[in-house]
Design a protein around this motif. Structure first.
Motif, PDB file in Angstrom:
ATOM      1  N   CYS A  28      -6.410   1.738   2.627  1.00  0.00           N
ATOM      2  CA  CYS A  28      -6.425   1.164   0.914  1.00  0.00           C
ATOM      3  C   CYS A  28      -7.055   1.146   0.407  1.00  0.00           C
ATOM      4  N   ILE A  29      -8.034   1.106   0.021  1.00  0.00           N
ATOM      5  CA  ILE A  29      -9.349   1.249  -0.790  1.00  0.00           C
ATOM      6  C   ILE A  29      -9.123   3.072  -0.713  1.00  0.00           C
ATOM      7  N   LEU A  30      -9.291   3.765  -0.031  1.00  0.00           N
ATOM      8  CA  LEU A  30      -9.971   5.204   0.085  1.00  0.00           C
ATOM      9  C   LEU A  30      -8.526   5.820  -0.809  1.00  0.00           C
ATOM     10  N   SER A  31      -7.858   5.494  -0.653  1.00  0.00           N
ATOM     11  CA  SER A  31      -6.374   6.040  -0.306  1.00  0.00           C
ATOM     12  C   SER A  31      -6.014   6.291  -2.652  1.00  0.00           C
ATOM     13  N   PRO A  32      -5.929   5.427  -3.533  1.00  0.00           N
ATOM     14  CA  PRO A  32      -6.137   5.523  -4.867  1.00  0.00           C
ATOM     15  C   PRO A  32      -7.097   6.717  -5.048  1.00  0.00           C
ATOM     16  N   PHE A  33      -8.502   6.878  -4.594  1.00  0.00           N
ATOM     17  CA  PHE A  33      -9.026   7.785  -4.683  1.00  0.00           C
ATOM     18  C   PHE A  33      -8.789   8.872  -4.353  1.00  0.00           C
ATOM     19  N   LEU A  34      -8.259   9.664  -3.225  1.00  0.00           N
ATOM     20  CA  LEU A  34      -7.982  10.782  -2.775  1.00  0.00           C
ATOM     21  C   LEU A  34      -6.752  10.697  -3.872  1.00  0.00           C
ATOM     22  N   ASN A  81       1.452   4.197 -14.944  1.00  0.00           N
ATOM     23  CA  ASN A  81      -0.389   4.928 -14.160  1.00  0.00           C
ATOM     24  C   ASN A  81      -1.017   3.943 -13.775  1.00  0.00           C
ATOM     25  N   ALA A  82      -1.316   2.963 -14.346  1.00  0.00           N
ATOM     26  CA  ALA A  82      -1.749   1.740 -13.474  1.00  0.00           C
ATOM     27  C   ALA A  82      -1.865   1.600 -12.351  1.00  0.00           C
ATOM     28  N   ALA A  83      -0.245   1.111 -12.160  1.00  0.00           N
ATOM     29  CA  ALA A  83       1.003   0.738 -11.535  1.00  0.00           C
ATOM     30  C   ALA A  83       1.004   2.239 -10.556  1.00  0.00           C
ATOM     31  N   GLY A  84       0.965   3.096 -10.316  1.00  0.00           N
ATOM     32  CA  GLY A  84       0.406   4.246  -9.505  1.00  0.00           C
ATOM     33  C   GLY A  84      -0.210   4.422  -8.776  1.00  0.00           C
ATOM     34  N   ASN A 101       0.516   8.627  -3.688  1.00  0.00           N
ATOM     35  CA  ASN A 101       0.046   7.264  -3.005  1.00  0.00           C
ATOM     36  C   ASN A 101      -0.239   6.720  -2.067  1.00  0.00           C
ATOM     37  N   GLY A 102       1.031   6.578  -2.244  1.00  0.00           N
ATOM     38  CA  GLY A 102       1.917   5.745  -0.532  1.00  0.00           C
ATOM     39  C   GLY A 102       2.164   7.131   0.238  1.00  0.00           C
ATOM     40  N   LEU A 103       2.473   7.868  -0.072  1.00  0.00           N
ATOM     41  CA  LEU A 103       2.986   8.977   1.166  1.00  0.00           C
ATOM     42  C   LEU A 103       1.389   9.435   1.672  1.00  0.00           C
ATOM     43  N   ILE A 104       0.034   9.327   1.261  1.00  0.00           N
ATOM     44  CA  ILE A 104      -1.378   9.236   1.152  1.00  0.00           C
ATOM     45  C   ILE A 104      -1.072   8.475   2.722  1.00  0.00           C
ATOM     46  N   VAL A 105      -0.814   6.826   2.113  1.00  0.00           N
ATOM     47  CA  VAL A 105      -1.229   5.759   3.335  1.00  0.00           C
ATOM     48  C   VAL A 105       0.077   5.648   4.575  1.00  0.00           C
ATOM     49  N   TYR A 106       0.969   6.404   3.810  1.00  0.00           N
ATOM     50  CA  TYR A 106       2.002   6.586   5.071  1.00  0.00           C
ATOM     51  C   TYR A 106       1.537   7.251   5.980  1.00  0.00           C
ATOM     52  N   MET A 160      13.004   5.193  -9.106  1.00  0.00           N
ATOM     53  CA  MET A 160      13.354   4.507  -7.764  1.00  0.00           C
ATOM     54  C   MET A 160      12.324   3.868  -6.841  1.00  0.00           C
ATOM     55  N   PHE A 161      11.004   4.710  -6.891  1.00  0.00           N
ATOM     56  CA  PHE A 161       9.966   3.989  -5.969  1.00  0.00           C
ATOM     57  C   PHE A 161       9.087   2.865  -7.254  1.00  0.00           C
ATOM     58  N   ILE A 162       9.496   3.306  -8.364  1.00  0.00           N
ATOM     59  CA  ILE A 162       8.394   2.596  -9.414  1.00  0.00           C
ATOM     60  C   ILE A 162       9.263   1.051  -8.822  1.00  0.00           C
ATOM     61  N   THR A 163      10.518   0.805  -8.730  1.00  0.00           N
ATOM     62  CA  THR A 163      11.711  -0.499  -8.696  1.00  0.00           C
ATOM     63  C   THR A 163      10.880  -0.930  -7.010  1.00  0.00           C
ATOM     64  N   ILE A 164      10.865  -0.054  -6.558  1.00  0.00           N
ATOM     65  CA  ILE A 164      10.783  -1.211  -5.124  1.00  0.00           C
ATOM     66  C   ILE A 164       9.372  -1.830  -4.791  1.00  0.00           C
ATOM     67  N   ALA A 165       8.428  -1.046  -5.261  1.00  0.00           N
ATOM     68  CA  ALA A 165       6.772  -0.845  -5.379  1.00  0.00           C
ATOM     69  C   ALA A 165       6.702  -2.268  -6.857  1.00  0.00           C
TER      70      ALA A 165
END
Length: 488
Positions: A433-439, A401-404, A464-469, A240-245
């Protein structure tokens, strides 16, 4: 017969060039970016099948059936609900604001820094994704054509990209909608005929085939072990979230939807497309099961990289007519996703970074050509990198995995922008947004050490999206006007 095969593919490419020539007459930048918002919705819906599927689905999904059975269909079910969100949450927003680049929304909601950050993540995500899709298809072309002619893999990549560049550089999204319609037809025809060949070779009629698949070890769809990467809940929400993103927050596929005449047409396009896609993906999984049954009956050993099994069968076992149709179908799948991505990358860079909507138009077309060529060169270089350093992994796994990591920040930004009325300082968001993928990577790494029984799947995107939100929430304050929120 590499020369004959190359000739057949060349004839197909010439057909694409003719369509591009006809549809690109008197095109300006507005036509390149939006097709003047006159596209018939049913044409867009059918053409989007080819863009969404690409060579990754064609090769990698059937190749994974031996390892994961039909569990991918759990993701496909999630896809459908993701498309519902896109149709009835995101599309109304895009149409109301009359966007050319969907990332313009981020400027009005957060500020210029966030806008540029969101556009950058799209450029990164789509460049990497397109490179992976192109690499997979060129691998097949290389085995069937170029290797037998003594042409190195790198030259095969360059030749393939040149063909795509020639017919996509002038017409833009208007041309892409028509060429993708043709390419979707060949893709589905190739899929159906490959299934027919496998059935006939094993003396199956339709019902024999259904029964053989249903009674095989490949047919399990639902998995309930929450430790596994294919646990239903994880797969469903990941899909679901892959599609949305990867669709709703992706300039590539949204650009086609925004060429429809009205919002209602775009919503019809999205829902019809999503239903068709369910059946097409199910047929790909069926082809995967039949492919492994066929390999077992012929004593074909499964290669270490399962993406290579279908190309091996196509090269060594398909009759010549079927082989040509298979190759054209794969060519169609690859070109449909790559040409569309290059058009979207060019649109985003020109609008989001070169401010095409505001500058004098005297030099725009020549500049647009240079941008288009630049992205073609970038994708080729990324293909080389993955070919040299990632040859032992399934492309579909690498892609998701890269898309995540790259689409996660976009998912968090849009979710917060649409469902919250809180205000955030624009200056903080780029850093976050730069920090989130590393976290996100750190969480996955630590879980691997301290909870080794839990296997991460594609839910990396959601984390990843939840960290940003959540971070945006704690960095924000109230009193945000509702002008750009979901309530409107």
């Amino acid at each position: 017969m590499p020369l004959l095969t190359a000739t057949v593919v060349s004839v197909y490419i010439i057909l694409l060039l003719i369509i591009a020539r006809v549809t690109s007459k008197k095109n300006d930048n507005q036509t390149f970016f939006t097709a003047n918002r006159t596209s018939p919705w049913f044409l867009v819906a059918f053409g989007m099948i080819g863009t969404s599927i690409s060579g990754v689905t064609f090769i990698s999904i059937p190749g994974q059936v031996n390892a994961i059975a039909f569990s991918y269909f759990q993701i496909v079910i999630g896809y459908f609900f993701g498309y519902v969100v896109i149709a009835y949450v995101l599309l109304p927003l895009y149409y109301r604001l009359q966007l050319t680049s969907i990332y313009t929304y981020l400027e009005s909601r957060f500020g210029k820094g966030t806008y540029k950050t969101g556009a950058f993540y799209f450029l990164l995500s789509r460049s990497v994704g397109s490179a992976l899709r192109l690499m997979l298809a060129v691998n097949v072309f290389y085995v069937i054509i170029f290797q037998q002619l003594g042409v190195p893999f790198e030259i095969a990549v360059v030749i393939s990209m040149l063909f795509i560049l020639i017919y996509s550089i002038r017409g833009g999204v208007k041309t892409i909608i028509w060429t993708d319609t043709l390419q979707t037809f060949f893709l589905i025809a190739s899929l159906v005929l490959t299934v027919v060949f496998l059935n006939r070779n094993m003396n199956f009629n339709l019902w024999d085939s259904v029964h053989a698949i249903a009674s095989s070890k490949y047919s399990q769809v639902f998995f309930w072990d929450y430790h596994g990467s294919n646990f239903f809940v994880k797969q469903f929400f990941s899909g679901m979230f892959i599609t949305i993103a990867m669709t709703g927050l992706d300039q590539d596929l949204m650009q086609k939807n925004l060429t429809c005449r009205t919002l209602k047409d775009a919503q019809k396009n999205m829902m019809v497309f999503s239903i068709i896609l369910i059946f097409v993906n199910l047929l790909f999984l069926a082809m995967g099961a039949l492919m492994y049954m066929f390999a077992q009956s012929k004593g074909i050993s499964t290669p270490a990289v399962t993406d290579n099994l279908l190309p091996i069968i196509a090269k060594d076992y398909l009759p010549i007519a079927f082989k040509f149709i298979f190759l054209i179908g794969l060519t169609a799948a690859t070109f449909a996703s790559t040409d569309s991505a290059m058009t979207a990358l060019t649109t985003s860079f020109c609008v989001d970074f070169l401010n095409f909507n505001h500058k004098n138009s005297n030099h725009k077309i020549s500049t647009r050509y240079m941008v288009h060529i630049g992205f073609a060169m970038l994708i080729v270089l990324i293909v080389f990198g993955f070919h040299w350093f990632n040859s032992d992994k399934s492309i579909i796994t690498t892609l998701f995995n890269a898309a995540g990591y790259t689409y996660g920040p976009l998912l968090g930004l849009y979710s917060f922008g649409l469902f919250s009325i809180r205000k955030v300082k624009d200056a903080y968001i780029t850093f976050l947004c730069i920090l989130s993928p590393f976290l996100t990577y750190l969480i996955v790494y630590l879980c691997g050490i301290y909870i080794p029984s839990y296997k991460f799947g594609f839910e990396i995107l959601i984390i990843n999206g939840l960290i940003v939100y959540i971070s945006l929430y704690f960095m924000s304050r109230r009193n945000m006007p509702l002008a750009h929120g979901i309530s409107n």
